[in-house]
Write a protein that holds these residues in place. Structure first.
Motif, PDB file in Angstrom:
ATOM      1  N   ILE A 133      -3.996  -3.681   9.155  1.00  0.00           N
ATOM      2  CA  ILE A 133      -5.126  -2.962   8.567  1.00  0.00           C
ATOM      3  C   ILE A 133      -4.731  -1.512   8.299  1.00  0.00           C
ATOM      4  N   PHE A 134      -4.003  -0.914   9.221  1.00  0.00           N
ATOM      5  CA  PHE A 134      -3.489   0.432   8.973  1.00  0.00           C
ATOM      6  C   PHE A 134      -2.561   0.433   7.757  1.00  0.00           C
ATOM      7  N   GLY A 135      -1.773  -0.638   7.613  1.00  0.00           N
ATOM      8  CA  GLY A 135      -0.885  -0.733   6.454  1.00  0.00           C
ATOM      9  C   GLY A 135      -1.652  -0.812   5.145  1.00  0.00           C
ATOM     10  N   VAL A 136      -2.705  -1.634   5.116  1.00  0.00           N
ATOM     11  CA  VAL A 136      -3.526  -1.744   3.903  1.00  0.00           C
ATOM     12  C   VAL A 136      -4.206  -0.411   3.619  1.00  0.00           C
ATOM     13  N   TRP A 137      -4.727   0.246   4.668  1.00  0.00           N
ATOM     14  CA  TRP A 137      -5.347   1.563   4.485  1.00  0.00           C
ATOM     15  C   TRP A 137      -4.332   2.564   3.939  1.00  0.00           C
ATOM     16  N   GLY A 138      -3.090   2.486   4.422  1.00  0.00           N
ATOM     17  CA  GLY A 138      -2.047   3.374   3.919  1.00  0.00           C
ATOM     18  C   GLY A 138      -1.771   3.154   2.436  1.00  0.00           C
ATOM     19  N   ILE A 139      -1.743   1.880   2.026  1.00  0.00           N
ATOM     20  CA  ILE A 139      -1.504   1.579   0.612  1.00  0.00           C
ATOM     21  C   ILE A 139      -2.651   2.075  -0.257  1.00  0.00           C
ATOM     22  N   VAL A 140      -3.869   1.865   0.198  1.00  0.00           N
ATOM     23  CA  VAL A 140      -5.050   2.204  -0.606  1.00  0.00           C
ATOM     24  C   VAL A 140      -5.304   3.709  -0.649  1.00  0.00           C
ATOM     25  N   ALA A 141      -5.143   4.389   0.498  1.00  0.00           N
ATOM     26  CA  ALA A 141      -5.563   5.794   0.592  1.00  0.00           C
ATOM     27  C   ALA A 141      -4.398   6.783   0.636  1.00  0.00           C
ATOM     28  N   ILE A 142      -3.391   6.518   1.461  1.00  0.00           N
ATOM     29  CA  ILE A 142      -2.345   7.519   1.695  1.00  0.00           C
ATOM     30  C   ILE A 142      -1.295   7.529   0.590  1.00  0.00           C
ATOM     31  N   VAL A 143      -0.908   6.360   0.104  1.00  0.00           N
ATOM     32  CA  VAL A 143       0.116   6.305  -0.946  1.00  0.00           C
ATOM     33  C   VAL A 143      -0.289   7.111  -2.190  1.00  0.00           C
ATOM     34  N   PRO A 144      -1.506   6.956  -2.746  1.00  0.00           N
ATOM     35  CA  PRO A 144      -1.891   7.787  -3.907  1.00  0.00           C
ATOM     36  C   PRO A 144      -1.912   9.283  -3.585  1.00  0.00           C
ATOM     37  N   LEU A 163       7.119  10.229   4.252  1.00  0.00           N
ATOM     38  CA  LEU A 163       5.912  10.947   4.662  1.00  0.00           C
ATOM     39  C   LEU A 163       4.732   9.996   4.829  1.00  0.00           C
ATOM     40  N   THR A 164       4.592   9.051   3.918  1.00  0.00           N
ATOM     41  CA  THR A 164       3.498   8.077   4.030  1.00  0.00           C
ATOM     42  C   THR A 164       3.620   7.262   5.305  1.00  0.00           C
ATOM     43  N   GLY A 165       4.826   6.790   5.595  1.00  0.00           N
ATOM     44  CA  GLY A 165       5.045   6.039   6.827  1.00  0.00           C
ATOM     45  C   GLY A 165       4.743   6.866   8.059  1.00  0.00           C
ATOM     46  N   ALA A 166       5.112   8.161   8.036  1.00  0.00           N
ATOM     47  CA  ALA A 166       4.856   9.032   9.178  1.00  0.00           C
ATOM     48  C   ALA A 166       3.359   9.249   9.386  1.00  0.00           C
ATOM     49  N   ILE A 167       2.608   9.426   8.297  1.00  0.00           N
ATOM     50  CA  ILE A 167       1.155   9.648   8.413  1.00  0.00           C
ATOM     51  C   ILE A 167       0.473   8.406   8.982  1.00  0.00           C
ATOM     52  N   ALA A 236       2.765  -2.143   9.594  1.00  0.00           N
ATOM     53  CA  ALA A 236       2.110  -1.065   8.846  1.00  0.00           C
ATOM     54  C   ALA A 236       3.140  -0.163   8.187  1.00  0.00           C
ATOM     55  N   VAL A 237       4.186   0.194   8.927  1.00  0.00           N
ATOM     56  CA  VAL A 237       5.219   1.065   8.377  1.00  0.00           C
ATOM     57  C   VAL A 237       5.973   0.357   7.269  1.00  0.00           C
ATOM     58  N   LEU A 238       6.271  -0.910   7.498  1.00  0.00           N
ATOM     59  CA  LEU A 238       6.981  -1.710   6.500  1.00  0.00           C
ATOM     60  C   LEU A 238       6.244  -1.726   5.159  1.00  0.00           C
ATOM     61  N   MET A 239       4.918  -1.707   5.189  1.00  0.00           N
ATOM     62  CA  MET A 239       4.119  -1.825   3.978  1.00  0.00           C
ATOM     63  C   MET A 239       4.085  -0.553   3.142  1.00  0.00           C
ATOM     64  N   VAL A 240       4.432   0.611   3.729  1.00  0.00           N
ATOM     65  CA  VAL A 240       4.213   1.868   3.006  1.00  0.00           C
ATOM     66  C   VAL A 240       5.449   2.748   2.847  1.00  0.00           C
ATOM     67  N   VAL A 241       6.593   2.385   3.426  1.00  0.00           N
ATOM     68  CA  VAL A 241       7.744   3.301   3.374  1.00  0.00           C
ATOM     69  C   VAL A 241       8.664   3.066   2.188  1.00  0.00           C
ATOM     70  N   ALA A 255      12.103   5.168   2.579  1.00  0.00           N
ATOM     71  CA  ALA A 255      12.900   5.008   3.800  1.00  0.00           C
ATOM     72  C   ALA A 255      12.911   3.537   4.189  1.00  0.00           C
ATOM     73  N   TYR A 256      13.706   3.236   5.217  1.00  0.00           N
ATOM     74  CA  TYR A 256      13.832   1.839   5.665  1.00  0.00           C
ATOM     75  C   TYR A 256      14.121   1.836   7.165  1.00  0.00           C
ATOM     76  N   PRO A 257      13.105   1.875   8.019  1.00  0.00           N
ATOM     77  CA  PRO A 257      13.344   1.904   9.469  1.00  0.00           C
ATOM     78  C   PRO A 257      13.865   0.570   9.990  1.00  0.00           C
ATOM     79  N   ILE A 258      14.425   0.608  11.182  1.00  0.00           N
ATOM     80  CA  ILE A 258      15.046  -0.582  11.776  1.00  0.00           C
ATOM     81  C   ILE A 258      14.054  -1.738  11.960  1.00  0.00           C
ATOM     82  N   PRO A 259      12.837  -1.514  12.501  1.00  0.00           N
ATOM     83  CA  PRO A 259      11.907  -2.646  12.657  1.00  0.00           C
ATOM     84  C   PRO A 259      11.586  -3.332  11.328  1.00  0.00           C
ATOM     85  N   ALA A 260      11.476  -2.541  10.248  1.00  0.00           N
ATOM     86  CA  ALA A 260      11.201  -3.127   8.933  1.00  0.00           C
ATOM     87  C   ALA A 260      12.374  -3.980   8.468  1.00  0.00           C
TER      88      ALA A 260
END
Length: 308
Positions: A133-144, A163-167, A236-241, A255-260
């Motif tokens: 849900i945080f990932g979807v919120w990041g795509i909808v609100a933070i990415v733009p 930056l999006t992934g960090a937020i 969530a991070v995977l969806m927005v970085v 970016a591309y973190p290890i868990p992703a």
């Protein structure tokens, strides 16, 4: 006589039963304690065993210091993933730390009790929200918003960035750290604050010079645990970085973190032994990084306690 004998027998049986129960409980507690104590070593040995196939054919320096991630060519450079994981986690903590610290001070030391009673369920709800849900919120609100902010600086960015992934990650770890900090500040004796006020300190001066120093080991511990938790967040991070295997050169770069990396590829590449071993090595690196930060926070706590 028979009655006395029966009483002695009953007492003897009771003592034997109590000793057996105590022995059983002690044995069970020992087994569970031993299991918890050796579990990290079992995980470490398992990951090392699965990673050995890649380490056998590639040097450690070429794996850790190479920026080239081309598995089909046999190139497994983990440097972009390590740097991405560290930067995203550090930026997330830099965003979350002042919010959590100031909020905890207000809720525990300034606000009325009814405010804290209202906020506790809110914090628990936030901590229980699934990461997707945080990932979807990041795509909808933070990415733009990030894309628009990049445009202000004449930087082309899709918004899927470090930056999006960090937020998004910061908002995910805020409830966890905030709960810990509130309990830390609430457990500080009220007599300490009263003594400071009686000496002519203002409330903020007492908090700044006395309360925070007293709570410093707990604050460091809370931030250390939040940092470790942030390292392992995946969906969530995977969806927005952006998930680009390249060293990010700015906060607006993907970016591309290890868990992703593990979540994106594990399952599809099990038929390729070298690739499978590389993903196990990625999990091993994540384990080592989290352990390193945990030990670092513990070292800081010990040093601070010696100072005070």
């Amino acid at each position: 006589m028979d009655i006395r004998r029966l009483i002695r027998i009953d007492r003897k049986n009771f003592r034997i039963g109590r000793v057996l129960r105590n022995s059983l409980h002690f044995t069970w507690m020992q087994i569970t304690f031993t299991l918890i104590a050796i579990l990290p070593f079992i995980l470490l040995l398992g990951l090392m065993y699965k990673s050995y196939f890649l380490l056998e054919s590639h040097s450690v320096t070429s794996i850790l210091l190479s920026p080239n991630w081309k598995p089909l060519r046999g190139e497994f450079g983990f440097l972009p993933f390590i740097i991405s994981s560290i930067w995203i986690t550090v930026f997330a903590l830099l965003i979350a730390a002042p919010i959590c610290l100031l909020s905890a001070i207000h809720l525990a030391l300034y606000a009325d009790r009814w405010v804290l009673r209202i906020m506790h369920p809110v914090i628990d709800i936030l901590s229980g929200i699934p990461s997707v849900i945080f990932g979807v919120w990041g795509i909808v609100a933070i990415v733009p918003l990030v894309a628009a902010a990049a445009a202000v600086f004449n930087i082309q960015s899709s918004g899927y960035s470090l930056l999006t992934g960090a937020i998004v990650l910061a908002f995910m770890i805020i409830p966890f750290i905030l709960n810990l900090l509130i309990e830390i500040f609430r457990n500080i004796p009220t007599s300490l604050m009263e003594a400071c006020l009686s000496l002519g300190f203002t409330r903020w001066e007492a908090i700044k010079y006395v309360i925070i120093r007293k709570a410093a080991p707990g604050i460091i511990s809370a931030f250390g645990l939040g940092l470790s938790r942030a390292f392992g967040e995946t969906i969530a991070v995977l969806m927005v970085v952006g998930n680009v295997a390249k060293i990010p050169t700015g906060i607006f770069q993907p970016a591309y973190p290890i868990p992703a990396l593990i979540a994106n590829n594990y399952g599809e590449m099990l038929s390729i032994p070298l690739y499978d071993s590389a993903l196990m090595l990625a999990a091993l690196l994540l384990f080592i990084l989290v352990t390193f930060f945990n030990l670092g926070s513990r070292f800081l706590i010990i040093n601070w306690e010696k100072k005070i």
